[in-house]
Design a protein around this motif. Structure first.
Motif, mmCIF file in Angstrom:
data_model
loop_
_atom_site.group_PDB
_atom_site.id
_atom_site.type_symbol
_atom_site.label_atom_id
_atom_site.label_comp_id
_atom_site.label_asym_id
_atom_site.label_seq_id
_atom_site.Cartn_x
_atom_site.Cartn_y
_atom_site.Cartn_z
ATOM 1 N N ASP A 33 0.828 -1.215 0.000
ATOM 2 C CA ASP A 33 0.000 0.000 0.000
ATOM 3 C C ASP A 33 0.861 1.263 0.000
ATOM 4 O O ASP A 33 0.613 2.200 -0.735
ATOM 5 C CB ASP A 33 -0.918 0.010 1.227
ATOM 6 C CG ASP A 33 -1.764 1.270 1.287
ATOM 7 O OD1 ASP A 33 -2.794 1.304 0.583
ATOM 8 O OD2 ASP A 33 -1.389 2.221 2.001
ATOM 9 N N HIS A 34 1.856 1.306 0.881
ATOM 10 C CA HIS A 34 2.745 2.476 0.914
ATOM 11 C C HIS A 34 4.045 2.123 1.606
ATOM 12 O O HIS A 34 4.139 1.114 2.312
ATOM 13 C CB HIS A 34 2.083 3.667 1.620
ATOM 14 C CG HIS A 34 1.840 3.475 3.092
ATOM 15 N ND1 HIS A 34 0.699 2.918 3.602
ATOM 16 C CD2 HIS A 34 2.610 3.775 4.177
ATOM 17 C CE1 HIS A 34 0.757 2.894 4.920
ATOM 18 N NE2 HIS A 34 1.917 3.398 5.308
ATOM 19 N N ILE A 35 5.049 2.962 1.376
ATOM 20 C CA ILE A 35 6.288 2.906 2.144
ATOM 21 C C ILE A 35 6.405 4.232 2.892
ATOM 22 O O ILE A 35 5.782 5.214 2.496
ATOM 23 C CB ILE A 35 7.537 2.688 1.254
ATOM 24 C CG1 ILE A 35 7.723 3.847 0.261
ATOM 25 C CG2 ILE A 35 7.451 1.357 0.528
ATOM 26 C CD1 ILE A 35 9.077 3.828 -0.443
ATOM 27 N N ASN A 156 11.321 3.046 6.416
ATOM 28 C CA ASN A 156 11.022 2.743 7.809
ATOM 29 C C ASN A 156 9.999 1.618 7.911
ATOM 30 O O ASN A 156 10.026 0.814 8.835
ATOM 31 C CB ASN A 156 10.509 4.052 8.427
ATOM 32 C CG ASN A 156 9.882 3.897 9.755
ATOM 33 O OD1 ASN A 156 8.688 3.653 9.846
ATOM 34 N ND2 ASN A 156 10.691 4.020 10.776
ATOM 35 N N HIS A 157 9.061 1.567 6.968
ATOM 36 C CA HIS A 157 8.175 0.402 6.863
ATOM 37 C C HIS A 157 7.576 0.257 5.479
ATOM 38 O O HIS A 157 7.375 1.239 4.779
ATOM 39 C CB HIS A 157 7.055 0.420 7.912
ATOM 40 C CG HIS A 157 6.111 1.587 7.840
ATOM 41 N ND1 HIS A 157 6.340 2.768 8.501
ATOM 42 C CD2 HIS A 157 4.927 1.743 7.207
ATOM 43 C CE1 HIS A 157 5.338 3.601 8.281
ATOM 44 N NE2 HIS A 157 4.461 3.021 7.486
ATOM 45 N N PHE A 158 7.356 -0.975 5.081
ATOM 46 C CA PHE A 158 6.489 -1.327 3.966
ATOM 47 C C PHE A 158 5.129 -1.665 4.568
ATOM 48 O O PHE A 158 5.036 -1.917 5.775
ATOM 49 C CB PHE A 158 7.038 -2.544 3.207
ATOM 50 C CG PHE A 158 8.057 -2.201 2.148
ATOM 51 C CD1 PHE A 158 9.328 -1.783 2.496
ATOM 52 C CD2 PHE A 158 7.750 -2.312 0.795
ATOM 53 C CE1 PHE A 158 10.280 -1.466 1.521
ATOM 54 C CE2 PHE A 158 8.692 -2.001 -0.190
ATOM 55 C CZ PHE A 158 9.950 -1.581 0.171
ATOM 56 N N THR A 159 4.095 -1.689 3.743
ATOM 57 C CA THR A 159 2.730 -1.869 4.247
ATOM 58 C C THR A 159 1.959 -2.842 3.377
ATOM 59 O O THR A 159 1.798 -2.611 2.166
ATOM 60 C CB THR A 159 1.984 -0.514 4.248
ATOM 61 O OG1 THR A 159 2.807 0.449 4.894
ATOM 62 C CG2 THR A 159 0.648 -0.627 4.944
ATOM 63 N N VAL A 160 1.493 -3.926 3.969
ATOM 64 C CA VAL A 160 0.691 -4.894 3.215
ATOM 65 C C VAL A 160 -0.690 -4.292 2.940
ATOM 66 O O VAL A 160 -1.375 -3.840 3.857
ATOM 67 C CB VAL A 160 0.538 -6.213 4.001
ATOM 68 C CG1 VAL A 160 -0.381 -7.181 3.251
ATOM 69 C CG2 VAL A 160 1.901 -6.843 4.266
ATOM 70 N N GLU A 201 -7.974 1.849 8.118
ATOM 71 C CA GLU A 201 -7.539 1.160 9.350
ATOM 72 C C GLU A 201 -6.104 0.700 9.131
ATOM 73 O O GLU A 201 -5.747 0.267 8.032
ATOM 74 C CB GLU A 201 -8.411 -0.072 9.625
ATOM 75 C CG GLU A 201 -9.853 0.258 9.975
ATOM 76 C CD GLU A 201 -10.702 -1.010 10.123
ATOM 77 O OE1 GLU A 201 -11.702 -0.942 10.830
ATOM 78 O OE2 GLU A 201 -10.352 -2.051 9.531
ATOM 79 N N GLN A 202 -5.288 0.786 10.187
ATOM 80 C CA GLN A 202 -3.889 0.371 10.095
ATOM 81 C C GLN A 202 -3.481 -0.377 11.355
ATOM 82 O O GLN A 202 -3.911 -0.027 12.457
ATOM 83 C CB GLN A 202 -2.975 1.605 9.986
ATOM 84 C CG GLN A 202 -3.070 2.351 8.672
ATOM 85 C CD GLN A 202 -2.523 3.763 8.807
ATOM 86 O OE1 GLN A 202 -3.212 4.654 9.297
ATOM 87 N NE2 GLN A 202 -1.293 3.972 8.384
ATOM 88 N N SER A 203 -2.644 -1.390 11.178
ATOM 89 C CA SER A 203 -1.982 -2.007 12.328
ATOM 90 C C SER A 203 -0.524 -2.236 11.937
ATOM 91 O O SER A 203 -0.172 -2.098 10.765
ATOM 92 C CB SER A 203 -2.672 -3.320 12.735
ATOM 93 O OG SER A 203 -2.658 -4.237 11.671
ATOM 94 N N TYR A 226 6.657 -3.696 10.108
ATOM 95 C CA TYR A 226 5.817 -4.017 8.945
ATOM 96 C C TYR A 226 4.411 -3.542 9.281
ATOM 97 O O TYR A 226 3.958 -3.702 10.426
ATOM 98 C CB TYR A 226 5.825 -5.535 8.723
ATOM 99 C CG TYR A 226 5.641 -6.007 7.297
ATOM 100 C CD1 TYR A 226 5.767 -5.152 6.206
ATOM 101 C CD2 TYR A 226 5.363 -7.350 7.032
ATOM 102 C CE1 TYR A 226 5.615 -5.624 4.903
ATOM 103 C CE2 TYR A 226 5.211 -7.833 5.729
ATOM 104 C CZ TYR A 226 5.340 -6.952 4.670
ATOM 105 O OH TYR A 226 5.189 -7.419 3.384
ATOM 106 N N GLU A 227 3.748 -2.935 8.309
ATOM 107 C CA GLU A 227 2.430 -2.357 8.558
ATOM 108 C C GLU A 227 1.374 -3.024 7.680
ATOM 109 O O GLU A 227 1.710 -3.627 6.658
ATOM 110 C CB GLU A 227 2.488 -0.851 8.276
ATOM 111 C CG GLU A 227 1.261 -0.080 8.709
ATOM 112 C CD GLU A 227 1.418 1.413 8.434
ATOM 113 O OE1 GLU A 227 2.361 2.026 8.969
ATOM 114 O OE2 GLU A 227 0.612 1.949 7.672
ATOM 115 N N PHE A 228 0.103 -2.916 8.105
ATOM 116 C CA PHE A 228 -1.016 -3.546 7.406
ATOM 117 C C PHE A 228 -2.137 -2.518 7.299
ATOM 118 O O PHE A 228 -2.506 -1.901 8.300
ATOM 119 C CB PHE A 228 -1.474 -4.794 8.180
ATOM 120 C CG PHE A 228 -0.299 -5.649 8.564
ATOM 121 C CD1 PHE A 228 0.213 -6.583 7.675
ATOM 122 C CD2 PHE A 228 0.369 -5.444 9.774
ATOM 123 C CE1 PHE A 228 1.355 -7.308 7.987
ATOM 124 C CE2 PHE A 228 1.514 -6.160 10.099
ATOM 125 C CZ PHE A 228 2.003 -7.098 9.206
HETATM 126 NI NI NI Z 1 2.462 3.644 7.251
#
Ligand code: NI
Length: 262
Positions: A33-35, A156-160, A201-203, A226-228
């Protein structure tokens, strides 16, 4: 570009590669989804400087965000004509709002030691290897600042993108799957940040602490997470919300906080 960034990121975030393959074993293809990238508001390191290679690819700035309490600003970029490419969320710390003594440390250990080439996001800490005592002082002032000083400008994070997973109908189901695999989630502000009424929504996992090399030797510090994400349709627009929620991002930033002795 994103393959190279993923390779850099998974090298310091093995949990992300593990979760990625756990989704694959579950029969899923993972879309991003985003970095997110962190930087300083210095003229050579600013959000706009970090964004340059993405702008060249056709990305445009589609949103700006303010986090006064954390002394951060952010922008998000995307190429709407290429919706399978991730959005890029870049934040920067407003150094002039920090105490004078902290500004002096940043000036001495970062700004006076810059050696910039192109594509900042592949340069990491272009100011050289971090000092552990400086890292601790900066982290005590701002967890974001300490993390940025040690790790530099990197993803800093990738996002599923959980909307694109077929066998999970909600972010709760994704979180249950992650916990069943033994992963720890960031609980600041609740396991799920945001809500359907905010269209996002994010976790996220908590950053693993790993041995990291400083001038004084190796010390355990938080790395990346890692984010979702799960996005919802804006009523009447027939399209998913593609922005960010400042209040949720504010809590997601804390996924890289140092573990507190309890
Ligand atoms: Ni994020």
């Amino acid at each position: 570009m994103f393959d190279r960034l993923w390779n850099d990121y998974k090298a310091i975030t093995p949990v992300a590669e593990k979760i990625h393959s756990q989704f694959s074993e579950h029969g899923e293809s993972v879309f991003n989804d985003h970095i997110a990238i962190r930087t300083f508001n210095h003229e050579l390191l600013s959000i706009e400087k970090v964004a340059e290679p993405f702008i060249k690819m056709g990305y445009k700035c589609l949103g700006t965000y303010d986090f006064p309490e954390k002394k951060l600003k952010a922008k998000h970029y995307w190429d709407e004509s290429n919706p399978d490419l991730p959005k890029v969320f870049i934040s920067e710390i407003q150094t002039e709002k920090l105490p004078k003594s902290i500004q002096q440390l940043i000036d001495q250990h970062v700004f006076q030691k810059l050696s910039i080439s192109t594509d900042l996001v592949f340069n990491k800490n272009t100011w050289g290897k971090a000092h552990y005592d400086v890292y601790q002082t900066l982290s005590d002032e701002s967890e974001y600042l300490g993390w940025l000083y040690a790790h530099g400008i990197c993803v800093n994070h990738f996002t599923v993108d959980t909307n694109k997973l077929h066998s999970f109908q909600s972010l709760e189901e994704v979180n249950t799957f992650l916990k069943s695999k033994g992963h720890k989630l960031n609980l600041v502000g609740g396991e799920i940040k945001g809500s359907q009424t905010e269209y996002l929504e994010q976790s996220s996992t908590i950053s693993e602490e790993r041995l990291y090399s400083f001038v004084e030797g190796e010390f355990m510090i938080p790395t990346c997470f890692y984010e979702f994400s799960r996005r919802y349709e804006i009523p009447g627009k027939n399209t998913l919300f593609q922005g960010f929620i400042a209040e949720s991002a504010n809590k997601i930033f804390e996924s890289t906080n140092r573990l507190k002795a309890s």
